[in-house]
Motif scaffolding. Sequence first.
Motif, PDB file in Angstrom:
ATOM      1  N   ASP A 189      22.865 -31.232  99.860  1.00 39.74           N
ATOM      2  CA  ASP A 189      21.977 -31.388  98.696  1.00 39.74           C
ATOM      3  C   ASP A 189      21.114 -30.154  98.484  1.00 39.74           C
ATOM      4  OD1 ASP A 189      22.685 -34.086  97.978  1.00 39.74           O
ATOM      5  OD2 ASP A 189      21.619 -34.749  99.760  1.00 39.74           O
ATOM      6  N   VAL A 190      20.739 -29.509  99.586  1.00 41.40           N
ATOM      7  CA  VAL A 190      19.948 -28.273  99.553  1.00 41.40           C
ATOM      8  C   VAL A 190      20.652 -27.266 100.440  1.00 41.40           C
ATOM      9  CG1 VAL A 190      17.724 -27.206 100.105  1.00 41.40           C
ATOM     10  CG2 VAL A 190      17.798 -29.563  99.240  1.00 41.40           C
ATOM     11  N   GLN A 191      20.773 -26.023  99.972  1.00 39.45           N
ATOM     12  CA  GLN A 191      21.392 -24.973 100.767  1.00 39.45           C
ATOM     13  C   GLN A 191      20.450 -23.776 100.854  1.00 39.45           C
ATOM     14  OE1 GLN A 191      25.328 -26.737 101.561  1.00 39.45           O
ATOM     15  NE2 GLN A 191      24.204 -25.030 102.432  1.00 39.45           N
ATOM     16  N   ALA A 192      20.216 -23.314 102.064  1.00 35.57           N
ATOM     17  CA  ALA A 192      19.404 -22.119 102.267  1.00 35.57           C
ATOM     18  C   ALA A 192      20.241 -20.867 102.032  1.00 35.57           C
ATOM     19  CB  ALA A 192      18.834 -22.107 103.678  1.00 35.57           C
ATOM     20  N   VAL A 193      19.577 -19.810 101.573  1.00 34.17           N
ATOM     21  CA  VAL A 193      20.223 -18.513 101.395  1.00 34.17           C
ATOM     22  C   VAL A 193      19.301 -17.446 101.965  1.00 34.17           C
ATOM     23  CG1 VAL A 193      21.169 -16.826  99.765  1.00 34.17           C
ATOM     24  CG2 VAL A 193      21.416 -19.275  99.302  1.00 34.17           C
ATOM     25  N   GLU A 194      19.852 -16.589 102.832  1.00 30.87           N
ATOM     26  CA  GLU A 194      19.082 -15.509 103.431  1.00 30.87           C
ATOM     27  C   GLU A 194      18.927 -14.369 102.431  1.00 30.87           C
ATOM     28  OE1 GLU A 194      19.459 -12.293 104.893  1.00 30.87           O
ATOM     29  OE2 GLU A 194      17.726 -12.420 106.243  1.00 30.87           O
ATOM     30  N   VAL A 195      17.867 -13.571 102.577  1.00 29.01           N
ATOM     31  CA  VAL A 195      17.572 -12.522 101.609  1.00 29.01           C
ATOM     32  C   VAL A 195      18.715 -11.520 101.494  1.00 29.01           C
ATOM     33  CG1 VAL A 195      16.345 -11.078 103.278  1.00 29.01           C
ATOM     34  CG2 VAL A 195      15.807 -10.882 100.837  1.00 29.01           C
ATOM     35  N   ALA A 196      19.434 -11.250 102.585  1.00 33.18           N
ATOM     36  CA  ALA A 196      20.538 -10.294 102.524  1.00 33.18           C
ATOM     37  C   ALA A 196      21.672 -10.783 101.647  1.00 33.18           C
ATOM     38  CB  ALA A 196      21.059 -10.005 103.936  1.00 33.18           C
ATOM     39  N   ASN A 197      21.711 -12.083 101.345  1.00 35.47           N
ATOM     40  CA  ASN A 197      22.788 -12.658 100.537  1.00 35.47           C
ATOM     41  C   ASN A 197      22.342 -13.091  99.151  1.00 35.47           C
ATOM     42  OD1 ASN A 197      23.358 -14.182 103.622  1.00 35.47           O
ATOM     43  ND2 ASN A 197      24.709 -12.596 102.847  1.00 35.47           N
ATOM     44  N   ILE A 198      21.047 -13.040  98.885  1.00 36.15           N
ATOM     45  CA  ILE A 198      20.565 -13.627  97.628  1.00 36.15           C
ATOM     46  C   ILE A 198      21.048 -12.858  96.408  1.00 36.15           C
ATOM     47  CG2 ILE A 198      18.364 -12.388  97.551  1.00 36.15           C
ATOM     48  CD1 ILE A 198      19.053 -16.101  96.600  1.00 36.15           C
ATOM     49  N   ALA A 199      21.253 -11.541  96.520  1.00 36.98           N
ATOM     50  CA  ALA A 199      21.738 -10.772  95.376  1.00 36.98           C
ATOM     51  C   ALA A 199      23.127 -11.234  94.960  1.00 36.98           C
ATOM     52  CB  ALA A 199      21.750  -9.280  95.710  1.00 36.98           C
ATOM     53  N   GLU A 200      23.994 -11.443  95.954  1.00 36.88           N
ATOM     54  CA  GLU A 200      25.348 -11.891  95.649  1.00 36.88           C
ATOM     55  C   GLU A 200      25.362 -13.309  95.084  1.00 36.88           C
ATOM     56  OE1 GLU A 200      29.626 -11.386  97.682  1.00 36.88           O
ATOM     57  OE2 GLU A 200      28.148 -12.338  98.983  1.00 36.88           O
ATOM     58  N   VAL A 201      24.598 -14.199  95.692  1.00 34.68           N
ATOM     59  CA  VAL A 201      24.552 -15.579  95.212  1.00 34.68           C
ATOM     60  C   VAL A 201      24.008 -15.631  93.788  1.00 34.68           C
ATOM     61  CG1 VAL A 201      23.381 -17.795  95.526  1.00 34.68           C
ATOM     62  CG2 VAL A 201      24.415 -16.647  97.484  1.00 34.68           C
ATOM     63  N   THR A 202      22.960 -14.893  93.527  1.00 39.76           N
ATOM     64  CA  THR A 202      22.352 -14.904  92.201  1.00 39.76           C
ATOM     65  C   THR A 202      23.305 -14.352  91.145  1.00 39.76           C
ATOM     66  OG1 THR A 202      20.152 -14.660  93.168  1.00 39.76           O
ATOM     67  CG2 THR A 202      20.384 -14.095  90.842  1.00 39.76           C
ATOM     68  N   ALA A 203      24.025 -13.290  91.505  1.00 41.10           N
ATOM     69  CA  ALA A 203      24.903 -12.637  90.539  1.00 41.10           C
ATOM     70  C   ALA A 203      26.203 -13.389  90.294  1.00 41.10           C
ATOM     71  CB  ALA A 203      25.222 -11.217  91.011  1.00 41.10           C
TER      72      ALA A 203
END
Length: 442
Positions: free
Chosen positions: A106-120
């Motif tokens: 239901d909730v997934q954490a994302v580390e800062v090193a991966n947030i650019a890829e997830v967001t894009a």
Amino acid sequence: MRARTRTSRRVVVLAAVASLGAGLLAGCADDGGNEGSDGSSSGDSKGKTTITLGLFGTMGFKEAGLYAEYEKLNPHIKIAENVIERNENYYPALVNHLTTNSGLQDVQAVEVANIAEVTATQSAKLQDMSKVSGVNKSNWLDWKWAQATTKDGKTVGLGTDVGPMAICYRTDLYQQAGLPTDPAEVGKLWAGDWNKFVSVGERFKAKAPKGTFFMDSPGGLINAILGSEEEKFYNSSGEVIYKSNRAVKAAFDLTAKAAQQGLVQAQTQFQPAWDQTIANNKFATIACPPWMLGTLKGKSKPEAFGKWAVAVAPKSANWGGSFLTVPSSGKNVKEAEKLVAWLTAPEQQIKLFKVQGSFPSAPSTYTSTDVTGAKNEMTGDQNIGAIFAEAAKSAPVQVIGAKDQIIQQGLSDNGVILVTKGKSPEEAWKTATKTIDNNLDK
């Protein structure tokens, strides 16, 4: 591990092509209810709705009592977390589940090193958290909010912590090695220069207690050095520059020198063997964003409590910081949104810092005495909050690339660690760059 003043800093978020991870997002679930066939949660036998969180490492929500508090405030909710220790094992599976739109918590954490890829690349699969009731952009650092916001204004994740970095050290081991133990005096030993830091390691080794090392790992050292650079792996145009960036090679060479001199353990961070070196007091120093205190606490024996101290790092740096996202395919999307908004609110960020050491990404908390006057079980009576707050204000805003994690892991786990096993620095650099480039499909 980067909390800076909002008026003078900015963040560069780079877009990139998604990588497809494999494997199931499995972990150790606590207090879970029944799960649907796609891995999302459903109601339990008592009629409660179970919200599951997919996390990596020790994020501290449970340890800080936040789940219990939320369940008390919301009697119809039960919370369960599924944890994978290392993010490089967690993240490829998350990308796979996002890509297939199945098997998500239901909730997934994302580390800062991966947030650019997830967001894009994955924003279509995630809820817009800016539209959730009670969520106010001003509650976060401008750059932290921007990291999880698409070009068209969709915010796919809410920031939890940031990672302003200091140096944690064992006062008893420093004393036995003839080094000062007062945090201010220790900070002066290496002020302004990572080379001075390694020199302190040489002094430690000369009189080190038997069986101990100056630092926990080569990966920890290179990560710390690179955390103090504005540009490391990518430039602001989105180009991969890690091999041509002199700062990266200098960090690698300095870490290799420390490894050759036997100043760092031949350990990879966050592995079971590394955990044991914490429990058995095998090293005296570790690069230490606030969240690392939670790791030390979780892996240490009670006898170590109060024997650590925190000193200013040679240079201001950042290491870490995470986000919570809500997949749109979840069975409990609205309840998950409410939970994420509550967990990341300034009040809960303060509680998390007080118990777990995760430094808030909410700037309104930085003048709170709960932050500026914070202490920690691992560091006894020392006021550590002021040190981290100051580090947060001066740490550089880094260019974040989509494959930062791959490059960082290659330099540490397939690079400098090899020097501790007898490889030359030149051989280690060659192996690291070959591994990284293969993983970048070059």
